[in-house]
Write an enzyme that holds these catalytic residues in place. Structure first.
Site, short mmCIF file in Angstrom:
data_model
loop_
_atom_site.label_atom_id
_atom_site.label_comp_id
_atom_site.label_asym_id
_atom_site.label_seq_id
_atom_site.Cartn_x
_atom_site.Cartn_y
_atom_site.Cartn_z
N ASP A 272 -6.68 2.53 -5.85
CA ASP A 272 -6.33 1.87 -4.61
C ASP A 272 -7.41 0.82 -4.36
OD1 ASP A 272 -5.20 1.35 -2.05
OD2 ASP A 272 -6.69 2.69 -1.16
N ASP A 274 -8.25 -0.95 -0.79
CA ASP A 274 -8.95 -0.83 0.49
C ASP A 274 -9.56 0.55 0.66
OD1 ASP A 274 -7.79 -3.27 0.68
OD2 ASP A 274 -6.79 -2.95 2.59
N ASP A 434 -7.64 6.92 -1.27
CA ASP A 434 -8.21 7.58 -0.09
C ASP A 434 -7.18 7.86 0.99
OD1 ASP A 434 -8.93 5.38 2.47
OD2 ASP A 434 -8.05 4.67 0.60
#
Length: 489
Positions: A272, A274, A434
């Site tokens: 991922d 961000d 996350d």
């Protein structure tokens, strides 16, 4: 009477018969214990080799037993002891190995406080700095089950559940022998497969503390055999309450993996963007540039937070936030390049993966202009993200999104497409993220890793990393710190 003129030479005194063949023997006042009486030192050998008694070489008795697992043959010679037993070696022909690997990461950057609860009547302390090295019990947040009130009418009916005491405060702020012993005892409580041999274990220290060289921060434990899958699957074992409580008690993260060939040889790692490859959320950075209305940044950040927790459906939440950015100049993506903060350890991690021949990809729910640029800067092989519509006449965002949104379903599809294109088995794919929108791609990969993730993601992911450097990911593959430094050099 001597003749006149003849001088008499004085006789030189001597010890005569009192002298022995060894000066040291005559004057020695202390003889070390455990020395044989016939040993007088090197001077005896040199001066009186004929008189010394040299013992004959020690006879080595042959092995008279029958080698077996209960009585393995043993070599004892010159201080070296070696037994020919193979509890952790290759299995016998026709059988298969069923081992479990547990990697323990000490959370050195996040010391746990005691479970002392501040008084509800106490005035709250001012906010603590984000990375303050010291945490006191008085700075602790009041638990969610504890009402901030001294009134019995408004107090909760049930008392707050107390967290286990942080045992690393007592046994050492690292992975101590007591920590390992406690974990082995915990794992012994799970049933083994029927007719399995006696359990064995081995451990390796993968990383030592930089401040205290003999204090391990990452330890790999190999358990054989693994707990019975009929009783508890690996996915359920990772979520077991006893594992969670152990992590809380010892301030560690426990990553459990089957000891297979694929564990040591990943071929595709998907990230991922961000809050994973970078420390920020790009859409929040965009909103912060808009001052009218003044509360826009806070509104966007709130939607982002709720979407990452899984409280909001990601696709609709993303469209809502992009709508709020209507009128923003398209040049903002170029301007934001300078403020992106790459997560600690990402650059050396990607260098190491490239040396190992591992393909990399970034699948972002953010914006393609920044994602593509960052992928080029870091040397990532694949980059996919959302494409927003920019009005050609004004050069400003219209508030619309072009094509499919890269949400949780699309991330999973892209992971499968890249793996198929590269001819990579999914067991050799690792996904790191996350947020809740990363869970499907983590589930599709052979290993899903939650990086400083939201609570739901921490629970659902196959492994958790809550450290300061994403380079710790390599420890999950069994690399030691020495090997990692060779890879990143």
């Amino acid at each position: 009477m001597a003749d006149e003129g003849t001088s008499t030479k004085p006789v030189r005194p001597s010890m005569g018969s009192m002298r022995s063949s060894s000066f040291l023997q005559d004057h020695q006042q202390y003889r070390p214990p455990n020395k044989p009486e016939n040993h007088y030192g090197i001077d005896t050998v040199v001066e009186d080799i004929q008189a010394s008694q040299i013992s004959s070489p020690r006879q080595i008795s042959p092995f008279n037993g029958i080698p077996s697992s209960e009585n393995p043959p043993k070599i004892v010679e010159s201080g070296v002891t070696h037994e020919f037993s193979h509890p952790n070696c290759t299995p016998a022909p026709g059988s298969r190995t069923d081992r479990l690997v547990a990697t323990l990461f000490y959370r050195s950057s996040a010391p746990r406080i005691s479970n002392a609860i501040p008084s509800p009547q106490r005035v709250p302390s001012p906010p603590r700095a984000p990375h303050s090295p010291k945490i006191s019990a008085l700075d602790a947040d009041i638990p969610p089950t504890m009402a901030p009130s001294s009134s019995l009418e408004t107090f909760p009916l049930e008392p707050p559940s107390s967290e286990p005491e942080p045992l690393d405060h007592l046994y050492g702020s690292h992975i101590s022998p007591m920590c390992i012993t406690s974990f082995l005892h915990l794992m012994s409580t799970f049933p083994l497969p029927p007719n399995s041999p006696s359990p064995t274990s081995a451990h390796r220290c993968l990383k030592l503390s930089a401040a205290h060289e003999n204090h391990p921060e990452v330890v790999e434990l190999t358990l054989s055999p693994a707990p019975s899958a009929d009783y508890l699957s690996l996915a359920d074992l990772r979520k077991h309450e006893l594992i969670y409580r152990f992590e809380q008690e010892w301030n560690v993260d426990v990553a459990l993996r089957a000891d297979t060939l694929w564990r040591r040889y990943p071929r595709l790692v998907v990230f991922d963007m961000d809050s994973t490859l970078i420390t920020q959320e790009v859409i929040d950075l965009l909103a912060a540039t808009i001052t009218d209305p003044p509360d826009l940044a806070a509104r966007v950040a709130d939607i982002t937070h709720r979407a990452m927790l899984g409280e909001l459906e990601f696709d609709s939440a993303f469209r809502e936030r992009v709508k709020l950015l209507t009128g923003l100049s398209g040049e903002i993506f170029t301007q934001l390049r300078q403020v992106l903060e790459v997560t600690n350890g990402v650059r050396p991690l990607l260098r190491a993966l490239k040396k190992l021949g591992v393909k990399t990809a970034v699948l972002s729910g953010g914006f393609l202009p920044l994602t593509s640029w960052l992928a080029g800067e870091l040397g990532i092989d694949y980059a996919h993200a959302n494409e927003v519509v920019i009005d050609e006449a004004t050069g400003r965002l219209t508030g619309e999104v072009k094509g499919r949104i890269v949400g949780k379903e699309r991330k999973k599809e892209l992971l499968l497409e890249i793996a198929e294109k590269e001819g990579i088995d999914l067991q050799q794919v690792v996904a790191v993220g996350d947020g809740a929108n990363d869970l499907l791609m983590m589930e599709a990969a052979g290993l899903g890793v939650a990086w400083n993730a939201k609570p739901r993601v921490q629970m659902e992911a196959g492994a958790r990393l809550n450290g300061e450097s994403l380079l710790d990911l390599l420890h999950l593959f069994g690399f030691t710190e020495e090997e990692i430094q060779q890879l990143v050099a």
